[in-house]
Design a protein around this motif. Structure first.
Motif, PDB file in Angstrom:
ATOM      1  N   LEU A   7       0.706  -1.178   0.191  1.00 36.38           N
ATOM      2  CA  LEU A   7       0.136   0.033  -0.099  1.00 36.38           C
ATOM      3  C   LEU A   7       0.908   1.142  -0.011  1.00 36.38           C
ATOM      4  N   VAL A   8       2.001   1.278   0.744  1.00 33.95           N
ATOM      5  CA  VAL A   8       2.860   2.350   0.762  1.00 33.95           C
ATOM      6  C   VAL A   8       3.489   2.591  -0.622  1.00 33.95           C
ATOM      7  N   SER A   9       3.955   1.542  -1.198  1.00 32.13           N
ATOM      8  CA  SER A   9       4.518   1.290  -2.538  1.00 32.13           C
ATOM      9  C   SER A   9       3.360   2.120  -3.402  1.00 32.13           C
ATOM     10  N   ALA A  10       2.260   1.454  -3.388  1.00 30.48           N
ATOM     11  CA  ALA A  10       1.090   2.165  -4.275  1.00 30.48           C
ATOM     12  C   ALA A  10       1.040   3.920  -3.959  1.00 30.48           C
ATOM     13  N   ASP A  11       1.239   4.031  -2.928  1.00 28.57           N
ATOM     14  CA  ASP A  11       0.836   5.611  -2.504  1.00 28.57           C
ATOM     15  C   ASP A  11       1.813   6.366  -2.928  1.00 28.57           C
ATOM     16  N   GLN A  12       3.115   5.981  -3.380  1.00 35.76           N
ATOM     17  CA  GLN A  12       4.262   6.633  -3.923  1.00 35.76           C
ATOM     18  C   GLN A  12       3.599   7.290  -5.300  1.00 35.76           C
ATOM     19  N   MET A  13       2.705   6.446  -5.885  1.00 32.60           N
ATOM     20  CA  MET A  13       2.099   6.813  -7.211  1.00 32.60           C
ATOM     21  C   MET A  13       0.738   7.548  -7.078  1.00 32.60           C
ATOM     22  N   LEU A  14       0.169   7.152  -6.073  1.00 36.51           N
ATOM     23  CA  LEU A  14      -1.342   7.638  -5.987  1.00 36.51           C
ATOM     24  C   LEU A  14      -1.727   8.804  -4.828  1.00 36.51           C
ATOM     25  N   GLY A  15      -0.710   9.030  -3.978  1.00 34.39           N
ATOM     26  CA  GLY A  15      -0.847   9.822  -2.872  1.00 34.39           C
ATOM     27  C   GLY A  15      -0.526  11.331  -3.189  1.00 34.39           C
ATOM     28  N   GLU A  16       0.623  11.956  -2.575  1.00 35.33           N
ATOM     29  CA  GLU A  16       0.993  13.161  -2.784  1.00 35.33           C
ATOM     30  C   GLU A  16       1.569  13.288  -4.260  1.00 35.33           C
ATOM     31  N   ASN A  17       2.239  12.505  -4.628  1.00 31.90           N
ATOM     32  CA  ASN A  17       2.704  12.710  -6.014  1.00 31.90           C
ATOM     33  C   ASN A  17       1.805  12.487  -6.956  1.00 31.90           C
ATOM     34  N   PHE A  18       0.498  12.220  -6.929  1.00 29.25           N
ATOM     35  CA  PHE A  18      -0.724  12.258  -7.663  1.00 29.25           C
ATOM     36  C   PHE A  18      -0.941  13.896  -8.191  1.00 29.25           C
ATOM     37  N   GLY A  19      -0.728  14.721  -7.177  1.00 31.72           N
ATOM     38  CA  GLY A  19      -0.730  15.994  -7.286  1.00 31.72           C
ATOM     39  C   GLY A  19       0.231  16.711  -7.904  1.00 31.72           C
ATOM     40  N   ARG A  20       1.727  16.281  -7.752  1.00 29.83           N
ATOM     41  CA  ARG A  20       2.640  16.574  -8.329  1.00 29.83           C
ATOM     42  C   ARG A  20       2.549  16.453 -10.039  1.00 29.83           C
ATOM     43  N   ASN A  21       1.914  15.170 -10.242  1.00 26.70           N
ATOM     44  CA  ASN A  21       1.873  14.723 -11.692  1.00 26.70           C
ATOM     45  C   ASN A  21       0.398  15.361 -12.111  1.00 26.70           C
ATOM     46  N   ASN A  22       0.184  16.579 -11.716  1.00 33.12           N
ATOM     47  CA  ASN A  22      -1.205  16.988 -12.590  1.00 33.12           C
ATOM     48  C   ASN A  22      -2.539  16.201 -12.435  1.00 33.12           C
ATOM     49  N   GLY A  23      -2.800  15.430 -11.378  1.00 31.52           N
ATOM     50  CA  GLY A  23      -3.857  14.553 -11.003  1.00 31.52           C
ATOM     51  C   GLY A  23      -3.893  13.352 -11.934  1.00 31.52           C
ATOM     52  N   PHE A  24      -2.553  12.747 -11.937  1.00 29.21           N
ATOM     53  CA  PHE A  24      -2.249  11.454 -12.787  1.00 29.21           C
ATOM     54  C   PHE A  24      -1.489  10.420 -11.858  1.00 29.21           C
ATOM     55  N   GLY A  25      -1.986   9.384 -11.481  1.00 24.42           N
ATOM     56  CA  GLY A  25      -1.314   8.453 -10.632  1.00 24.42           C
ATOM     57  C   GLY A  25      -1.374   6.849 -11.368  1.00 24.42           C
ATOM     58  N   TYR A  26      -0.264   6.210 -11.523  1.00 23.23           N
ATOM     59  CA  TYR A  26      -0.223   4.957 -12.237  1.00 23.23           C
ATOM     60  C   TYR A  26       0.700   3.834 -11.232  1.00 23.23           C
ATOM     61  N   ALA A  27      -0.103   3.168 -10.772  1.00 25.75           N
ATOM     62  CA  ALA A  27       0.617   1.938  -9.851  1.00 25.75           C
ATOM     63  C   ALA A  27       0.281   0.590 -10.637  1.00 25.75           C
ATOM     64  N   THR A  28       1.329  -0.496 -10.497  1.00 24.54           N
ATOM     65  CA  THR A  28       0.863  -1.751 -11.252  1.00 24.54           C
ATOM     66  C   THR A  28       1.620  -3.031 -10.626  1.00 24.54           C
ATOM     67  N   ALA A  29       1.051  -3.918 -10.808  1.00 32.63           N
ATOM     68  CA  ALA A  29       1.692  -5.303 -10.495  1.00 32.63           C
ATOM     69  C   ALA A  29       1.462  -6.344 -11.261  1.00 32.63           C
ATOM     70  N   ILE A  30       2.361  -7.301 -11.337  1.00 32.29           N
ATOM     71  CA  ILE A  30       1.802  -8.787 -12.353  1.00 32.29           C
ATOM     72  C   ILE A  30       2.041  -9.706 -11.095  1.00 32.29           C
ATOM     73  N   TRP A  31       1.180 -10.544 -10.911  1.00 30.69           N
ATOM     74  CA  TRP A  31       1.013 -11.524 -10.118  1.00 30.69           C
ATOM     75  C   TRP A  31       0.985 -12.776 -10.737  1.00 30.69           C
ATOM     76  N   GLU A  32       1.532 -13.954 -10.565  1.00 29.47           N
ATOM     77  CA  GLU A  32       1.416 -15.181 -11.363  1.00 29.47           C
ATOM     78  C   GLU A  32       0.233 -15.983 -10.678  1.00 29.47           C
TER      79      GLU A  32
END
Length: 437
Positions: free
Chosen positions: A243-268
């Motif tokens: 959750l903290v790792s996803a928050d890097q993209m979806l939290g405060e940095n969401f605002g730094r990137n003009n309202g865009f956030g992208y997090a991702t993971a591939i699970w087998e």
């Protein structure tokens, strides 16, 4: 481009590492890649978010296997496509096709796989994206220009000395790759490939600076990936880290990137088999717990396939002219994500720049500067048939975060060359930001 996005992908394969069609390394996973586990997986996602749409990526063997189990799996995927809008696609090799196979043969494998997809998805079916881990630029170009698919999961941000291939040097958000190197954003029309390149695994930015697994046991891939996070730290703490790792993209940095956030993971698919060879000790309830927590934290989050993010980006950005992203991340004090460290990342068309702050000492050092305006080149073709394995596909710039070379020693910002400072100043003026140092 606006919105919060999480791309969740499930890999279905027969063997752990499929170097090429019919050539396998690692463990046979038939016992774990079952229809029963597939149904459990998809139902667990639905419980977390009924609106979620995911990517299912099949290996070559999973597309060809004629056992009753794999025939039923493919039929079930067709049903999920029709019911939920999931994207059903091809996974190149074991994410590492470029390390083993010639480019031309990889392209032929893509074409063959797309034909196999039509056999059970329908004659008009075409996936939204191709999943590949690291994908050579010529292969990306083929996928776009010949197969008319314009989104590829084709880079893994910061991976080095992990698994079977290295590929540090890219940015972690959407970009159009150069014909020279898949990690390099295209600089203009002459080297532009009309295919959006996406990272496959969101990782903790501080862990990403490590090379492989350190002597302290810090894993450079700790983040939203389950093997590096859930297995060593168990479910409760592992989900917290994810959750903290996803928050890097979806939290405060969401605002730094003009309202865009992208997090991702591939699970087998095989990972939810409790007694499976990966020894994960998780099941489908873990998937529900993670995605439910993510949705609770970000109610506006859209769980979507790679293709949807890529095509949305492509619709709003026809090229890399506006390409600029910023991230600030302070360590969480666990698993190598050091609490006294703060990173400032700047990633754009021209370069990627990382500044590391030691909070206790009050010092800041440049630990990465990769100049994308410089010419780049990928390795020659691999060919496993003659033992030619090309592992390292990295684009290591002037200074690289992994610290592998003498030139990678952290430096003060003022010690950057005049040409480097000039390029930074050009980007600051063009994209309207100021580097923190």
């Amino acid at each position: 481009m606006k919105g919060r996005y999480f791309c969740f992908t499930i890999v279905i394969r027969v063997n752990q590492i499929e170097v090429a069609p019919g050539v396998n390394l690692g463990v046979d996973e038939r016992r774990e890649n079952t229809l029963e586990n597939l149904i459990k997986y998809r139902e667990s996602i639905f419980r977390a978010d009924p609106s979620a749409r995911v990517t299912f990526a099949l290996s070559d063997a999973a597309l060809r296997d004629e056992s009753e189990n794999f025939r039923n799996i493919r039929a079930q995927l067709r049903e999920y496509y029709e019911k939920f809008g999931d994207d059903v696609t091809y996974m190149l090799g074991a994410f590492f096709s470029a390390a083993y196979e010639k480019r031309a043969q990889i392209c032929a494998n893509v074409h063959s796989a797309l034909c196999l997809l039509k056999d059970f998805m329908g004659p008009e079916y075409r996936p939204q994206a191709i999943v590949g881990g690291f994908v050579a630029s010529d292969v990306i170009r083929y996928i776009a220009e010949v197969e008319h698919i314009h989104v590829v999961q084709g880079n893994i941000f910061s991976q080095y000395a992990v698994d079977n291939q290295d590929g540090d040097g890219s940015i972690c958000y959407p970009y159009y790759p150069s014909k020279e190197h898949f990690c390099k954003p295209a600089q203009g029309d002459e080297d532009f490939i009309d295919c959006v390149n996406l990272d496959g695994w969101t990782v903790d930015f501080i862990n990403a600076t490590y090379c492989g697994v350190t002597k302290e046991g810090y894993n450079s891939r700790m983040g939203c990936g389950p093997i590096e996070t859930l297995r060593p730290f168990c479910v409760e703490k592992g989900i917290e880290i994810m959750l903290v790792s996803a928050d890097q993209m979806l939290g405060e940095n969401f605002g730094r990137n003009n309202g865009f956030g992208y997090a991702t993971a591939i699970w087998e698919l095989c990972l939810i088999q409790r007694d499976g060879h990966h020894q994960m000790n998780i099941d489908e309830t873990t998937v529900t717990a993670f995605l439910s927590a993510l949705k609770k934290k970000y109610p506006d989050l859209k769980i979507v396939p790679f293709g949807e993010v890529g095509e949305s980006f492509r619709k709003e950005h026809p090229d890399n002219r506006q390409l600029h992203y910023e991230f600030v991340h302070q360590g969480i004090g666990f698993g190598g994500s050091l609490e006294n460290v703060r990173l400032y990342w700047y990633m754009n068309k021209y370069f990627r720049l990382c500044i590391r702050e030691d909070i206790q000492r009050g010092t800041k050092k440049v630990i990465d500067f990769t100049d994308y305006t410089k010419q780049a080149a990928e390795p020659e073709d691999s060919d496993y048939r003659i033992g030619k394995i090309q592992r390292n596909w990295s684009l290591l710039g002037d200074i690289n975060q992994k610290g592998l070379r003498e030139q990678d020693k952290p430096i003060d910002f003022v010690r950057l060359s005049e040409a480097q400072k000039e390029l930074i100043g050009r980007a600051e003026k063009e994209f309207g930001f100021t580097v923190t140092f």
